[in-house]
Design a protein around this motif. Structure first.
Motif, short mmCIF file in Angstrom:
data_model
loop_
_atom_site.label_atom_id
_atom_site.label_comp_id
_atom_site.label_asym_id
_atom_site.label_seq_id
_atom_site.Cartn_x
_atom_site.Cartn_y
_atom_site.Cartn_z
N MET A 4 8.20 -48.51 -95.65
CA MET A 4 8.09 -47.04 -95.55
C MET A 4 9.43 -46.39 -95.89
O MET A 4 10.48 -46.79 -95.42
N SER A 5 9.37 -45.40 -96.73
CA SER A 5 10.62 -44.76 -97.12
C SER A 5 10.97 -43.67 -96.10
O SER A 5 10.17 -43.30 -95.24
N LEU A 36 11.28 -40.60 -96.72
CA LEU A 36 10.42 -39.44 -96.94
C LEU A 36 9.11 -39.55 -96.17
O LEU A 36 8.63 -38.61 -95.56
N ARG A 74 6.98 -37.21 -93.31
CA ARG A 74 5.63 -36.74 -93.60
C ARG A 74 4.63 -37.16 -92.53
O ARG A 74 3.60 -36.52 -92.35
N ASN A 101 -3.26 -35.87 -91.18
CA ASN A 101 -3.65 -36.60 -92.37
C ASN A 101 -5.14 -36.41 -92.62
O ASN A 101 -5.98 -36.96 -91.92
N SER A 102 -5.45 -35.62 -93.65
CA SER A 102 -6.86 -35.29 -93.87
C SER A 102 -7.65 -36.46 -94.42
O SER A 102 -8.85 -36.56 -94.21
N ALA A 103 -6.98 -37.39 -95.11
CA ALA A 103 -7.70 -38.54 -95.68
C ALA A 103 -8.26 -39.43 -94.58
O ALA A 103 -9.39 -39.90 -94.67
N SER A 104 -7.48 -39.63 -93.50
CA SER A 104 -7.99 -40.51 -92.44
C SER A 104 -9.12 -39.84 -91.67
O SER A 104 -10.05 -40.49 -91.20
N GLY A 145 -1.58 -38.68 -98.03
CA GLY A 145 -2.63 -38.65 -97.01
C GLY A 145 -3.64 -37.54 -97.25
O GLY A 145 -4.36 -37.13 -96.35
N PHE A 154 15.11 -43.72 -103.41
CA PHE A 154 14.79 -43.62 -101.99
C PHE A 154 13.88 -44.73 -101.50
O PHE A 154 13.55 -44.81 -100.32
N GLY A 155 13.45 -45.53 -102.45
CA GLY A 155 12.73 -46.76 -102.10
C GLY A 155 11.43 -46.56 -101.35
O GLY A 155 11.31 -46.88 -100.18
#
Lengths: 84, 269
Positions: A1-2, A4, A8, A13-16, B190, B266-267
């Protein structure tokens, strides 16, 4: 996980939410898909017959169809009102 | 004996005709004699996407009603000599499609074609059920969006109960998932169901992912199946899909984001 993604992740999270809703809906629709097509009509007619004698609500009757291997079960559950 | 493919979805506007045109052209370009049939009686559009709208003389219903022969109605593609298009009727009602009539056409085509691609209309009415009835393989075109996924699941139910294979108790239709208009970026944010999410729900074999692409509109504007735009992401995605369908082992592309300089620094994962 970055880095960023970390910031976030606090957002909703609307997708979940979509996935969750779909899983419930699809599971429900799949069970009714395997039911015989006459089931809703059967339920309606049983309802009418019972109403001739007892005053019950629509949701006092549940018809449940189950299939396991070669065996099919039709379960009928009627909740009769207390003061008849 | 030809292999019959139905391109279906339930929901409209997800890319059935784009997909039908692309895979029919793809199979023909690989050397297989292929016919693509529009089953959307009353609202034909495959001719437009294939770029042969001005060459339509006879249609599917004419052939069913013996007003034209199959050879008169089939339009030979100008770009690939192995490809033929059978347009839908624009005027008649969908009841003109009978099981016997459609069966007869498919049987006749089966004699000297390798693949028959049936472009299904949206919905679950006659045109759609006729398009899938005789199928051997089904390409279920789905957008990563709730209503499309739900409708696809509904189509799977119909495929498994109302097809010829189901009625005759034969091997079931092979069902494949084609996920279209996919945006890896929105998935990362997401905002969109991922390939895995859709597969979890539908449990289908994934044939390919078509990214949301400008090339699709460009292709339909000019009446060129997008698979001929080999430089484009969507074109390449369809080329991969045809190869996978033919049994080749191609790793999936267009599921991950194209990495820019920013995300490299930023990976992201």
């Amino acid at each position: 996980m970055s880095l960023l993604d970390y910031f976030r992740s606090s957002k909703p999270n609307s997708a979940s939410l979509a996935k969750e809703r779909l899983q419930i809906l699809v599971a429900h629709e799949r069970t009714s898909r395997n039911q015989p097509s006459y089931l809703p009509a059967l339920q309606r007619e049983i309802m009418e017959v019972i109403r001739k004698y007892v005053n019950v609500d629509q949701d006092a009757i549940t018809v449940h169809f189950d299939q396991e291997g070669n065996q099919e079960t039709l379960e009928l559950n009627i909740v009769l009102p207390e003061d008849r | 004996m030809a292999r019959i493919i139905v391109v279906t979805s339930g929901k409209g506007g997800v890319g059935k005709t784009t997909t039908s045109a692309a895979i029919a052209m793809g199979l023909a370009k690989r050397g297989y004699k292929t016919a693509v049939i529009d089953f959307d009686v009353g609202l034909r559009n495959l001719d437009l996407i294939m770029g042969c709208e001005r060459r339509v003389v006879y249609d599917l219903v004419n052939v069913i009603n013996n007003e034209a022969t199959l050879n008169q109605a089939l339009i030979k593609d100008k770009r690939c000599e192995q490809l033929f298009i059978l347009p839908a009727s624009q005027t008649r009602d969908k009841d003109a499609l009978t099981t016997e009539g459609v069966g007869k056409i498919l049987e006749e085509l089966s004699k000297d074609f390798d693949y028959i691609v049936c472009d299904s209309p949206a919905g679950i009415e006659r045109g759609a059920t006729m398009a899938m009835y005789f199928a051997d393989d089904a390409f279920v075109v789905t957008n990563p969006e709730v209503s499309s996924v739900r409708d696809s699941d509904r189509m799977l139910g119909i495929l498994s109960s109302k097809s010829r294979r189901a009625e005759k108790g034969e091997e079931p239709i092979n069902e494949y998932l084609l996920l279209t208009r996919y945006s890896p970026e929105r998935v990362r944010l997401g905002e969109m169901l991922s390939v895995d999410d859709v597969q979890d729900i539908l449990s289908l074999k994934l044939l390919g992912v078509i990214p949301e692409s400008k090339a699709v509109l460009n292709a339909s504007n000019s009446g060129t199946p997008v698979i001929l735009d080999e430089e484009s992401d969507a074109g390449q995605a369809y080329i991969d899909i045809v190869a996978r369908y033919l049994g080749e082992d191609k790793p999936h592309r267009f599921i991950e984001e194209k990495k820019g300089l920013f995300s490299k620094i930023f990976g992201s994962k």
